[in-house]
Scaffold this motif. Sequence first.
Motif, PDB file in Angstrom:
ATOM      1  N   ARG A  96       0.832  -1.213   0.000  1.00  0.00           N
ATOM      2  CA  ARG A  96       0.000   0.000   0.000  1.00  0.00           C
ATOM      3  C   ARG A  96       0.858   1.251   0.000  1.00  0.00           C
ATOM      4  NH1 ARG A  96      -1.948   3.514   3.629  1.00  0.00           N
ATOM      5  NH2 ARG A  96      -1.205   2.365   5.455  1.00  0.00           N
ATOM      6  N   SER A 100      -4.900   4.855   0.064  1.00  0.00           N
ATOM      7  CA  SER A 100      -5.512   3.552  -0.183  1.00  0.00           C
ATOM      8  C   SER A 100      -5.037   2.882  -1.470  1.00  0.00           C
ATOM      9  CB  SER A 100      -7.040   3.706  -0.245  1.00  0.00           C
ATOM     10  OG  SER A 100      -7.397   4.631  -1.260  1.00  0.00           O
ATOM     11  N   VAL A 121       0.729  -5.161   3.392  1.00  0.00           N
ATOM     12  CA  VAL A 121      -0.529  -5.307   4.120  1.00  0.00           C
ATOM     13  C   VAL A 121      -0.726  -6.779   4.502  1.00  0.00           C
ATOM     14  CG1 VAL A 121      -3.000  -4.846   4.103  1.00  0.00           C
ATOM     15  CG2 VAL A 121      -1.450  -3.387   2.774  1.00  0.00           C
ATOM     16  N   GLN A 125      -1.185  -7.028  10.700  1.00  0.00           N
ATOM     17  CA  GLN A 125      -0.541  -5.728  10.796  1.00  0.00           C
ATOM     18  C   GLN A 125       0.050  -5.361   9.448  1.00  0.00           C
ATOM     19  OE1 GLN A 125       2.951  -7.416  13.413  1.00  0.00           O
ATOM     20  NE2 GLN A 125       3.648  -5.489  12.544  1.00  0.00           N
ATOM     21  N   GLU A 126       0.462  -4.107   9.330  1.00  0.00           N
ATOM     22  CA  GLU A 126       1.144  -3.651   8.131  1.00  0.00           C
ATOM     23  C   GLU A 126       2.614  -3.418   8.469  1.00  0.00           C
ATOM     24  OE1 GLU A 126      -0.754  -0.257   6.456  1.00  0.00           O
ATOM     25  OE2 GLU A 126      -2.560  -1.348   5.893  1.00  0.00           O
ATOM     26  N   GLN A 181       3.039  -0.474  15.633  1.00  0.00           N
ATOM     27  CA  GLN A 181       1.589  -0.628  15.549  1.00  0.00           C
ATOM     28  C   GLN A 181       0.963   0.231  16.645  1.00  0.00           C
ATOM     29  OE1 GLN A 181      -0.680  -2.688  13.444  1.00  0.00           O
ATOM     30  NE2 GLN A 181       1.133  -2.208  12.238  1.00  0.00           N
ATOM     31  N   ILE A 229     -12.003  -0.096   3.821  1.00  0.00           N
ATOM     32  CA  ILE A 229     -10.960  -1.081   4.090  1.00  0.00           C
ATOM     33  C   ILE A 229     -11.554  -2.481   4.024  1.00  0.00           C
ATOM     34  CG2 ILE A 229      -9.216  -1.853   5.735  1.00  0.00           C
ATOM     35  CD1 ILE A 229      -8.737   0.958   4.665  1.00  0.00           C
ATOM     36  N   THR A 236      -5.844  -1.337  11.038  1.00  0.00           N
ATOM     37  CA  THR A 236      -5.609  -0.570   9.816  1.00  0.00           C
ATOM     38  C   THR A 236      -6.101   0.874   9.911  1.00  0.00           C
ATOM     39  OG1 THR A 236      -5.782  -2.590   8.505  1.00  0.00           O
ATOM     40  CG2 THR A 236      -5.978  -0.508   7.330  1.00  0.00           C
ATOM     41  N   HIS A 239      -3.844   2.805  12.173  1.00  0.00           N
ATOM     42  CA  HIS A 239      -2.543   2.905  11.515  1.00  0.00           C
ATOM     43  C   HIS A 239      -2.586   3.977  10.423  1.00  0.00           C
ATOM     44  CE1 HIS A 239       1.273   1.520   9.754  1.00  0.00           C
ATOM     45  NE2 HIS A 239       0.672   1.693   8.590  1.00  0.00           N
ATOM     46  N   ASN A 240      -3.631   3.973   9.602  1.00  0.00           N
ATOM     47  CA  ASN A 240      -3.749   4.976   8.541  1.00  0.00           C
ATOM     48  C   ASN A 240      -3.852   6.384   9.111  1.00  0.00           C
ATOM     49  OD1 ASN A 240      -3.741   2.850   6.789  1.00  0.00           O
ATOM     50  ND2 ASN A 240      -5.892   2.995   6.217  1.00  0.00           N
TER      51      ASN A 240
END
Length: 261
Positions: A96, A100, A121, A125-126, A181, A229, A236, A239-240
Amino acid sequence: MTMRSPVGKVDILPKEMGSLTTELPPAEPGTLFVMGTNGGMCVSPDAGFDVVFGRCEPDVHVCVGANDPHVSRRHGYITRERTRWVLHNVGRLAIRFPGSRLVLGGHRAELPVAYTPLFIVAPRQEHLLEVRIAARAPAPRPRDMYEVDTHNPDEWELSPTERLVLVCLGQRYLRQEPSPQPLTWAQAADELARLRPGERWSAKRAARVVTEVRKRLSTKVDGLLEEEIPPPLGNTLNHNLITELLLTATLVTTDLTLLNP
């Protein structure tokens, strides 16, 4: 911190260098910088060198998502194509861009001449992969331009309470921990209760504060609403939100002083 200049066309970036959002070592325009969990690489535009990233550190140049089996051993690479650096995703999980935009497995995307945080992604978690391409030095400006005040990024307005909660929630990012995170709501509430014992903080109250900020910013920022999402949501949305606040310098490292008792 004093940073060493690249000794050749390809150089290793030590973990201690920290985030690529800070000052870069001297480099010619178009030089690629990539930073992962345990350090990174610096590659000149004419080096003819592909930077491979993934979770298996012995098999890649830049390690990302080392402890997450969902991340491919060799998840992708960045290569020079004519005059642009291009990201290639060869893993199963999407990568990502801020916001988005997704680069799916088997696809490619050109990278801008700028700082670009990329996120692999994973289900739970990312994983952050920092990329930055050195820009050409700006042309000299008239002498009186040096007297003009520095323009800060367009920050989002936060109330003191919102700032406190978001700094608490995103403190791992501000401390530049590897693969950060957000705190859980329970963790954030416990810390807020310790900092403000007379305010009766709970997980629900912390969540309400953050949800209001997300809704307010969602009119101009993608990826802050549940319907944007795909499930599972996990962390997410938070996080974003934290990423947006960091990219706009709405939250900065000095905000960590808010967490001092």
